[in-house]
Design a protein around this motif. Structure first.
Motif, PDB file in Angstrom:
ATOM      1  N   VAL A   1      34.410  26.575  27.189  1.00  0.00           N
ATOM      2  CA  VAL A   1      33.645  25.500  26.547  1.00  0.00           C
ATOM      3  C   VAL A   1      33.949  25.378  25.057  1.00  0.00           C
ATOM      4  O   VAL A   1      33.627  24.355  24.442  1.00  0.00           O
ATOM      5  N   GLU A   2      34.553  26.389  24.469  1.00  0.00           N
ATOM      6  CA  GLU A   2      34.976  26.267  23.072  1.00  0.00           C
ATOM      7  C   GLU A   2      36.149  25.305  22.935  1.00  0.00           C
ATOM      8  O   GLU A   2      36.359  24.707  21.878  1.00  0.00           O
ATOM      9  N   LYS A   3      36.890  25.130  24.024  1.00  0.00           N
ATOM     10  CA  LYS A   3      38.063  24.251  23.995  1.00  0.00           C
ATOM     11  C   LYS A   3      37.739  22.839  24.467  1.00  0.00           C
ATOM     12  O   LYS A   3      38.320  21.868  23.988  1.00  0.00           O
ATOM     13  N   LYS A   4      36.822  22.736  25.433  1.00  0.00           N
ATOM     14  CA  LYS A   4      36.466  21.427  25.972  1.00  0.00           C
ATOM     15  C   LYS A   4      34.958  21.292  26.014  1.00  0.00           C
ATOM     16  O   LYS A   4      34.251  22.198  26.449  1.00  0.00           O
ATOM     17  N   LYS A   5      34.455  20.155  25.562  1.00  0.00           N
ATOM     18  CA  LYS A   5      33.014  19.952  25.425  1.00  0.00           C
ATOM     19  C   LYS A   5      32.439  18.959  26.431  1.00  0.00           C
ATOM     20  O   LYS A   5      31.298  18.553  26.302  1.00  0.00           O
ATOM     21  N   SER A   6      33.215  18.569  27.437  1.00  0.00           N
ATOM     22  CA  SER A   6      32.721  17.586  28.399  1.00  0.00           C
ATOM     23  C   SER A   6      31.743  18.234  29.376  1.00  0.00           C
ATOM     24  O   SER A   6      31.730  19.460  29.554  1.00  0.00           O
ATOM     25  N   MET A   7      30.948  17.399  30.035  1.00  0.00           N
ATOM     26  CA  MET A   7      30.016  17.885  31.045  1.00  0.00           C
ATOM     27  C   MET A   7      30.769  18.610  32.158  1.00  0.00           C
ATOM     28  O   MET A   7      30.349  19.685  32.611  1.00  0.00           O
ATOM     29  N   ALA A   8      31.895  18.039  32.579  1.00  0.00           N
ATOM     30  CA  ALA A   8      32.686  18.651  33.651  1.00  0.00           C
ATOM     31  C   ALA A   8      33.175  20.034  33.250  1.00  0.00           C
ATOM     32  O   ALA A   8      33.153  20.968  34.055  1.00  0.00           O
ATOM     33  N   ALA A   9      33.607  20.171  31.989  1.00  0.00           N
ATOM     34  CA  ALA A   9      34.108  21.465  31.515  1.00  0.00           C
ATOM     35  C   ALA A   9      33.006  22.517  31.547  1.00  0.00           C
ATOM     36  O   ALA A   9      33.240  23.665  31.937  1.00  0.00           O
ATOM     37  N   PHE A  10      31.790  22.133  31.158  1.00  0.00           N
ATOM     38  CA  PHE A  10      30.673  23.077  31.163  1.00  0.00           C
ATOM     39  C   PHE A  10      30.321  23.507  32.585  1.00  0.00           C
ATOM     40  O   PHE A  10      30.072  24.685  32.845  1.00  0.00           O
ATOM     41  N   ILE A  11      30.303  22.550  33.503  1.00  0.00           N
ATOM     42  CA  ILE A  11      29.969  22.880  34.890  1.00  0.00           C
ATOM     43  C   ILE A  11      31.056  23.742  35.524  1.00  0.00           C
ATOM     44  O   ILE A  11      30.774  24.743  36.195  1.00  0.00           O
ATOM     45  N   ILE A  12      32.328  23.369  35.305  1.00  0.00           N
ATOM     46  CA  ILE A  12      33.440  24.156  35.847  1.00  0.00           C
ATOM     47  C   ILE A  12      33.434  25.565  35.263  1.00  0.00           C
ATOM     48  O   ILE A  12      33.633  26.552  35.972  1.00  0.00           O
ATOM     49  N   ALA A  13      33.198  25.661  33.960  1.00  0.00           N
ATOM     50  CA  ALA A  13      33.136  26.968  33.312  1.00  0.00           C
ATOM     51  C   ALA A  13      32.023  27.818  33.917  1.00  0.00           C
ATOM     52  O   ALA A  13      32.202  29.018  34.165  1.00  0.00           O
ATOM     53  N   ALA A  14      30.870  27.199  34.173  1.00  0.00           N
ATOM     54  CA  ALA A  14      29.743  27.924  34.760  1.00  0.00           C
ATOM     55  C   ALA A  14      30.086  28.438  36.157  1.00  0.00           C
ATOM     56  O   ALA A  14      29.774  29.580  36.508  1.00  0.00           O
ATOM     57  N   LEU A  15      30.745  27.613  36.948  1.00  0.00           N
ATOM     58  CA  LEU A  15      31.131  28.021  38.304  1.00  0.00           C
ATOM     59  C   LEU A  15      32.198  29.114  38.267  1.00  0.00           C
ATOM     60  O   LEU A  15      32.165  30.056  39.072  1.00  0.00           O
ATOM     61  N   ILE A  16      33.144  29.007  37.333  1.00  0.00           N
ATOM     62  CA  ILE A  16      34.154  30.059  37.183  1.00  0.00           C
ATOM     63  C   ILE A  16      33.478  31.375  36.783  1.00  0.00           C
ATOM     64  O   ILE A  16      33.821  32.452  37.293  1.00  0.00           O
TER      65      ILE A  16
END
Length: 197
Positions: free
Chosen positions: A108-123
């Motif tokens: 999330v430090e690299k990408k701030k989109s909603m999708a990035a946050f959700i994908i990061a959370a799932l990862i």
């Protein structure tokens, strides 16, 4: 290396407290059991720690949580604390929270989109499951008393019960962290948080 401010340390301490509450939420609220399996919020708060505090501060908060419990403060599930926790098969999940927060923070430090946050959370949730379950398997095989007929498949079958809950909570954590990023965290003193990561 940038120094942490009082705000950073306060937020890290807050997540240590939230992890302790999340570990014992089913004890505090007894009806939070599904099929005998307690619903905990540790993974949820570990994900939020990485997404909100960033990789560096988030992982430090998880390290502090682990160390506080190891020295004897009863912050782990069932209000357990002390060095003996290291030898429990589930200790791998506690370690995994450090990696979970760090990896989510980096994404999330690299990408701030909603999708990035959700994908990061799932990862992050996947990291939690992979590390924790494999640690549990090897613990039962090498130093803990394994149940009769214990296998690698059985270790993963045990994780089926909390999986739906953790997927839902991971998505909610991603959405919540993104909204905080767009509102509170992008303003004032909070803008510094991601810079120290």
């Amino acid at each position: 290396m940038k120094k942490f401010r009082a705000l950073d340390l306060t937020l890290a301490g807050m997540f240590v407290a939230l992890m302790a509450i999340g570990a014992n939420i089913a004890t505090i609220v007894p009806f939070l059991h599904v099929g005998g399996v307690p619903i905990t919020l540790q993974t949820f708060f570990a994900i939020l720690a990485g997404a909100i505090l960033g990789s560096r501060l988030g992982s430090i908060a998880m390290i502090v949580y682990m160390l506080v419990g190891i020295v004897g403060v009863p912050v782990f599930a069932d209000f357990i604390g002390g060095p003996s926790i290291i030898f429990r098969p589930t200790f791998g999940f506690i370690i995994s929270y450090i990696f979970t927060a760090f990896i989510i923070g980096k994404i999330v430090e690299k990408k701030k989109s909603m999708a990035a946050f959700i994908i990061a959370a799932l990862i992050g949730m996947v990291v939690n499951y992979l590390f924790g379950t494999n640690w549990m398997y090897f613990a039962y095989k090498f130093w803990a008393a394994a149940p009769e007929g214990f296998t690698y498949k059985m270790a993963w079958l045990w994780m089926v019960a909390p999986l739906p809950k953790d997927i839902v909570l991971a998505v909610l954590a991603g959405i919540m962290a993104h909204r905080l990023e767009r509102t509170v965290l992008s303003k004032g003193q909070f803008k510094h948080l991601k810079r120290v990561s």
